[in-house]
Motif scaffolding. Structure first.
Motif, mmCIF file in Angstrom:
data_model
loop_
_atom_site.group_PDB
_atom_site.id
_atom_site.type_symbol
_atom_site.label_atom_id
_atom_site.label_comp_id
_atom_site.label_asym_id
_atom_site.label_seq_id
_atom_site.Cartn_x
_atom_site.Cartn_y
_atom_site.Cartn_z
ATOM 1 N N LEU A 235 -37.055 -67.312 64.420
ATOM 2 C CA LEU A 235 -35.623 -67.034 64.335
ATOM 3 C C LEU A 235 -35.261 -66.414 62.989
ATOM 4 O O LEU A 235 -34.156 -65.947 62.800
ATOM 5 C CB LEU A 235 -34.822 -68.318 64.565
ATOM 6 C CG LEU A 235 -35.029 -68.962 65.942
ATOM 7 C CD1 LEU A 235 -34.162 -70.204 66.080
ATOM 8 C CD2 LEU A 235 -34.708 -67.975 67.051
ATOM 9 N N VAL A 236 -36.194 -66.444 62.051
ATOM 10 C CA VAL A 236 -36.008 -65.809 60.750
ATOM 11 C C VAL A 236 -37.003 -64.662 60.655
ATOM 12 O O VAL A 236 -38.199 -64.852 60.863
ATOM 13 C CB VAL A 236 -36.254 -66.810 59.598
ATOM 14 C CG1 VAL A 236 -36.279 -66.079 58.257
ATOM 15 C CG2 VAL A 236 -35.171 -67.880 59.588
ATOM 16 N N LYS A 237 -36.495 -63.475 60.379
ATOM 17 C CA LYS A 237 -37.368 -62.298 60.282
ATOM 18 C C LYS A 237 -38.016 -62.268 58.913
ATOM 19 O O LYS A 237 -37.349 -62.054 57.901
ATOM 20 C CB LYS A 237 -36.560 -61.017 60.521
ATOM 21 C CG LYS A 237 -37.443 -59.774 60.653
ATOM 22 C CD LYS A 237 -36.613 -58.562 61.034
ATOM 23 C CE LYS A 237 -37.510 -57.336 61.201
ATOM 24 N NZ LYS A 237 -36.708 -56.137 61.577
ATOM 25 N N ARG A 242 -38.763 -58.945 51.998
ATOM 26 C CA ARG A 242 -37.535 -59.757 52.017
ATOM 27 C C ARG A 242 -37.278 -60.368 50.639
ATOM 28 O O ARG A 242 -38.220 -60.649 49.887
ATOM 29 C CB ARG A 242 -37.639 -60.856 53.078
ATOM 30 C CG ARG A 242 -38.768 -61.850 52.858
ATOM 31 C CD ARG A 242 -39.047 -62.627 54.122
ATOM 32 N NE ARG A 242 -40.271 -63.383 53.975
ATOM 33 C CZ ARG A 242 -40.338 -64.705 54.053
ATOM 34 N NH1 ARG A 242 -39.253 -65.406 54.266
ATOM 35 N NH2 ARG A 242 -41.491 -65.318 53.913
ATOM 36 N N PRO A 243 -36.018 -60.617 50.317
ATOM 37 C CA PRO A 243 -35.678 -61.101 48.969
ATOM 38 C C PRO A 243 -35.711 -62.614 48.816
ATOM 39 O O PRO A 243 -35.322 -63.125 47.767
ATOM 40 C CB PRO A 243 -34.251 -60.570 48.771
ATOM 41 C CG PRO A 243 -33.675 -60.578 50.155
ATOM 42 C CD PRO A 243 -34.808 -60.248 51.079
ATOM 43 N N MET A 244 -36.112 -63.332 49.836
ATOM 44 C CA MET A 244 -36.125 -64.797 49.735
ATOM 45 C C MET A 244 -37.092 -65.354 50.762
ATOM 46 O O MET A 244 -37.502 -64.668 51.693
ATOM 47 C CB MET A 244 -34.729 -65.364 49.983
ATOM 48 C CG MET A 244 -34.243 -65.168 51.399
ATOM 49 S SD MET A 244 -32.457 -65.162 51.564
ATOM 50 C CE MET A 244 -32.091 -63.531 50.899
ATOM 51 N N GLY A 245 -37.482 -66.593 50.581
ATOM 52 C CA GLY A 245 -38.386 -67.211 51.533
ATOM 53 C C GLY A 245 -38.836 -68.571 51.040
ATOM 54 O O GLY A 245 -38.279 -69.129 50.085
ATOM 55 N N LEU A 246 -39.846 -69.120 51.712
ATOM 56 C CA LEU A 246 -40.405 -70.418 51.357
ATOM 57 C C LEU A 246 -41.885 -70.272 51.041
ATOM 58 O O LEU A 246 -42.588 -69.494 51.678
ATOM 59 C CB LEU A 246 -40.241 -71.420 52.507
ATOM 60 C CG LEU A 246 -38.828 -71.884 52.866
ATOM 61 C CD1 LEU A 246 -38.852 -72.739 54.127
ATOM 62 C CD2 LEU A 246 -38.203 -72.670 51.716
ATOM 63 N N PHE A 301 -33.223 -71.217 54.947
ATOM 64 C CA PHE A 301 -34.484 -71.875 54.603
ATOM 65 C C PHE A 301 -34.858 -72.929 55.645
ATOM 66 O O PHE A 301 -36.039 -73.095 55.979
ATOM 67 C CB PHE A 301 -34.393 -72.505 53.216
ATOM 68 C CG PHE A 301 -34.304 -71.508 52.102
ATOM 69 C CD1 PHE A 301 -35.241 -70.491 51.988
ATOM 70 C CD2 PHE A 301 -33.281 -71.553 51.172
ATOM 71 C CE1 PHE A 301 -35.169 -69.558 50.962
ATOM 72 C CE2 PHE A 301 -33.195 -70.625 50.145
ATOM 73 C CZ PHE A 301 -34.145 -69.623 50.048
ATOM 74 N N LEU A 302 -33.854 -73.640 56.170
ATOM 75 C CA LEU A 302 -34.155 -74.650 57.188
ATOM 76 C C LEU A 302 -34.707 -74.007 58.456
ATOM 77 O O LEU A 302 -35.643 -74.523 59.073
ATOM 78 C CB LEU A 302 -32.899 -75.464 57.509
ATOM 79 C CG LEU A 302 -32.455 -76.437 56.412
ATOM 80 C CD1 LEU A 302 -31.098 -77.044 56.760
ATOM 81 C CD2 LEU A 302 -33.488 -77.537 56.219
ATOM 82 N N TYR A 303 -34.137 -72.872 58.855
ATOM 83 C CA TYR A 303 -34.655 -72.176 60.030
ATOM 84 C C TYR A 303 -36.071 -71.676 59.786
ATOM 85 O O TYR A 303 -36.927 -71.713 60.676
ATOM 86 C CB TYR A 303 -33.732 -71.011 60.412
ATOM 87 C CG TYR A 303 -32.688 -71.376 61.443
ATOM 88 C CD1 TYR A 303 -32.992 -71.347 62.798
ATOM 89 C CD2 TYR A 303 -31.407 -71.765 61.062
ATOM 90 C CE1 TYR A 303 -32.047 -71.697 63.747
ATOM 91 C CE2 TYR A 303 -30.448 -72.105 61.997
ATOM 92 C CZ TYR A 303 -30.772 -72.074 63.349
ATOM 93 O OH TYR A 303 -29.838 -72.427 64.291
#
Length: 477
Positions: A235-237, A242-246, A301-303
């Motif tokens: 659900l998260v591309k 990308r400028p953010m992530g985990l 971030f939760l997704y």
């Protein structure tokens, strides 16, 4: 057992066998029609009569009824078990010859519906091509090109062409249904191709290659009825730029480095003139508060973590959960419970495996209303972890009354007898202890000895991407 009809015998198989037979039937039909186009089996005895496109529906029946003989034994002998004794192996493998005899019996009953045949089944010979194809599918589908199969050890062109097709279809389904990989179908095809000239004829492998797209459609159709590992649609591309992530750091449960969970830390990129540089939450948190982006970023971030959990669960990896370091300002917001419920609906994960930190500072500064908000999350199955705790002045009765059951003490409180005593008491009171900041083996060992269920830190491993996390877990298992 005595069966009067095909359907009655089919229902005599356990559910898992019936479901597998339906999938094998679909694969068989796809491979059979391609075999007709490729002139497969024409130089095999009977092949020119059997491999005809007019028998496409019959090929489906050959796949559907190929293990009908299992209906003659108790359920515990219908599914292969690795710990079978030699005698039990013989009982299991007998389903091939029993299946041929049962099919012959049912075919003959269909011809003489009013007659009832009882006692030992004696197969009457036949020149009926459809009857022969189903009988040969039952008896010979476990025979292999090099003679290593059963029940008779047939090899090469001694094996009926329809039985070769059913055997390949069954093995394709088995490999694609049980493999712990991101794309089991491709891995299954690759494995079968590696077995060319040993278990399968080169001509049959050529048929598989030409029918790959049709077989992939069968796999996609039945994907939810198998133990397979599909490539998850997140659900998260997660694009490379990308400028953010985990990033994910392993959390271990013992000194051998056994990974049982992961800690997820947000990162931010897109820094001007420094495209490869990243920042943590502390550097950017004030800006997120100022621009009113805390809620949206938190759920991004939760997704992303939920997507990772879906992949972990699809890969059947044995992990307790993922701990997401939540943005501190999240707990100053009005209720986000509806968005939590939407998250769990969008990604059908086990919500007990998504853990979310509540920084100690956020908890200590929280108003009565904000603490009640935390309690509402907890009552609705959101797992909150009180994080970075310094024991001095902490009202543990209030923590317990609120419903918080997961605690992670600040790493600087470690290697302290008083802290060790507190951890022992918290464990006795029903708290689940997590560890962090394990940057030395002494601190990690101390945390584990004091009862933490798992801990993270530089000693436990470097932060990795989601792809690396999944790959490493698969390799470990």
């Amino acid at each position: 057992m005595e069966y009067e009809t095909w359907d009655e015998a089919f229902r005599g198989q356990v559910a898992a066998v019936r479901q597998q037979s339906v999938r094998v039937a679909a694969y068989t039909q796809a491979l059979f029609l391609q075999a007709c186009a490729d002139s497969f089996g024409k130089n095999t005895p009977g092949g020119s009569d059997q491999i005809r496109s007019q028998y496409g529906d019959l090929a489906y029946k050959c796949g559907l009824y190929h293990q009908l003989g299992k209906a003659l034994v108790p359920p515990e002998y219908q599914i292969w078990q690795k710990d079978y004794t030699e005698e039990e192996v013989a009982v299991y493998q007998k389903y091939t010859t029993d299946g041929r005899a049962l099919v012959a019996s049912l075919q003959e009953r269909g011809q003489r519906a009013k007659e009832k045949r009882k006692g030992a089944v004696e197969e009457l010979p036949t020149q009926n091509i459809p009857w022969l194809m189903i009988r040969e599918s039952c008896e010979q589908h476990m025979e292999r090109w090099n003679g290593s199969g059963y029940p008779h050890g047939r090899q090469g062109r001694q094996i009926s062409p329809i039985a070769q097709i059913v055997g390949l279809a069954k093995e394709l389904d088995r490999l694609a249904s049980e493999t712990k990989r991101e794309d089991p179908f491709e891995d299954a095809c690759r494995t079968l191709q590696e077995q060319e000239n040993t278990l399968w004829s080169p001509e049959l492998i050529a048929v598989l290659k030409n029918a790959r797209s049709k077989c992939r459609a069968v796999y996609n159709k039945y994907i939810h009825y198998t133990m397979t590992v599909p490539k998850t649609i997140p659900l998260v591309k997660k694009t490379k730029d990308r400028p953010m992530g985990l990033s994910y750091r392993p959390m271990v449960s013992d000194m051998t480095g056994t990974v049982v969970a992961y800690e997820a830390e947000p990162w931010y990129g897109g820094i001007a003139n420094n495209p490869g540089e990243r920042e943590g939450t502390a550097e950017i948190h004030d800006m997120l508060v100022r621009t009113g982006m805390i809620a949206d970023m938190a759920f991004y971030f939760l997704y992303e973590a939920a997507d990772a959990l879906v992949r972990i669960e699809n890969c059947r990896l044995n992990l307790r959960g993922v701990l997401v370091n939540m943005l501190p300002g999240f707990y100053t917001l009005p209720t986000q419970l509806q968005r939590f419920e939407q998250l769990f609906e969008d990604q059908g994960i086990d919500r007990s495996k998504l853990w979310i930190t509540v920084p100690e500072e956020s908890f200590r500064k929280a108003t009565k209303g904000q603490k009640e908000l935390m309690a509402r999350y907890l009552r609705n199955g959101v797992v909150l972890v009180l994080d970075g705790v310094h024991p001095e002045g902490m009202d543990w009765e209030e923590v317990k009354a609120l419903g918080l059951r997961h605690v992670r003490l600040a790493p600087e409180t470690g290697l302290n007898p008083d802290t060790a005593q507190l951890m022992k008491q918290l464990t006795a009171d029903g708290f689940v202890l997590l560890g962090g900041g394990a940057d030395t083996h002494d601190l990690l060992g101390w945390q584990l000895a004091c009862g933490v269920s798992c801990s993270s830190g530089t000693v436990t491993g470097l932060p990795v991407s989601e792809e690396e996390m999944i790959r490493d877990r698969l390799l470990a298992e």
